[in-house]
Scaffold this active site. Sequence first.
Site, PDB file in Angstrom:
ATOM      1  N   ASP A  67       0.768  -1.157   0.025  1.00  0.00           N
ATOM      2  CA  ASP A  67      -0.126  -0.015  -0.112  1.00  0.00           C
ATOM      3  C   ASP A  67       0.833   1.412   0.017  1.00  0.00           C
ATOM      4  O   ASP A  67       0.226   2.324  -0.077  1.00  0.00           O
ATOM      5  CB  ASP A  67      -0.943   0.044   1.152  1.00  0.00           C
ATOM      6  CG  ASP A  67      -0.181  -0.329   2.549  1.00  0.00           C
ATOM      7  OD1 ASP A  67       0.826  -1.082   2.472  1.00  0.00           O
ATOM      8  OD2 ASP A  67      -0.956   0.283   3.715  1.00  0.00           O
ATOM      9  N   HIS A 266      -4.071   7.259   6.597  1.00  0.00           N
ATOM     10  CA  HIS A 266      -3.848   5.851   6.766  1.00  0.00           C
ATOM     11  C   HIS A 266      -4.710   4.959   7.464  1.00  0.00           C
ATOM     12  O   HIS A 266      -4.328   4.325   8.546  1.00  0.00           O
ATOM     13  CB  HIS A 266      -2.296   5.502   7.398  1.00  0.00           C
ATOM     14  CG  HIS A 266      -1.738   4.370   6.791  1.00  0.00           C
ATOM     15  ND1 HIS A 266      -2.157   2.824   7.704  1.00  0.00           N
ATOM     16  CD2 HIS A 266      -0.961   3.527   5.921  1.00  0.00           C
ATOM     17  CE1 HIS A 266      -1.199   2.012   7.460  1.00  0.00           C
ATOM     18  NE2 HIS A 266      -0.646   2.313   6.028  1.00  0.00           N
TER      19      HIS A 266
END
Length: 309
Positions: A67, A266
């Site tokens: 990611d 995040h």
Amino acid sequence: MSMRELVVLGTASQAPTRQRNHNGYVLRWDDEVILFDPGEGSQRQLLHTTVTATDLTRICVTHFHGDHCLGLPGTIQRLSLDRVAHPVAVHFPAGGAEYFARLRYATSFYETAELRVEPIEADGQRIALSCGTLEARRLRHPIETYGYRLVEPDGHRMLPEKLAAYGIAGPAVGELIRVGHLDLDGRRVTRDKVSVPRPGQRFAFVMDTGLCDGLYALAEHADLLVIESTFLESEAALAAEVGHLTAAQAARVATESGVRRLVLTHFSQRYPDPRRFHDEARAHFDGELIVAEDLTTVQLPPRRVASAE
């Protein structure tokens, strides 16, 4: 005219959601345009902003979990497709050099852009930029991970009324700033007599980590701190186990470090309501607080102003 702002491309952790793309952040800082942690889809997200691949001067990767880096192949190939004329530096943990090599040449393409591969090999490594110093600090995560901060050197703000009192004007002002003093009619006028300190600005970028010394070193007196807050306090034990922070922990770090503007990002896909991160962090941080959304822009706060005595 200089510009200092953060452009958010994506804010999801591990898996994107319908509302959140994988990570991706662009820092515009004067002549530097730095892409941090380009996750999957970052190249397309750029199309929804005023930033182009041609603008990029530098890419910084904190670590090689997908990611945070699966957008590298497309971004790197786009540099060549657009025939970017200037070199682009790339920083990443040296221990992940094999991952970087695989991502760089994930598919066949005609390479025309110049990448300057400059891995981070040690905690505290510094890279000199025209606008300041880029510093990397080791974080606590299951794989080698570094956070980054950009620090502008302290300077001086000249005081027009004091310059006028000494009869200093025009090119003499530039010489005074450069040399530190001027000799006028047998007397020396130092820069300190006609200015006040101008603290340099600081930006910090912290992704996947547990609490550690490097985290605090990065956050110290940051004007703008971008920091992961993957979990809420209800999952604090899980956060500690997998090397992540909660919103409350990120907020406490910001308070203890004297951060001015805090950007949380995040986020785990298990939390559909971003207000929960805001509410949890607000209980521990009373400064400017932003829960990041995709495709938003965050300005660096105005400079700290030192008053004249």
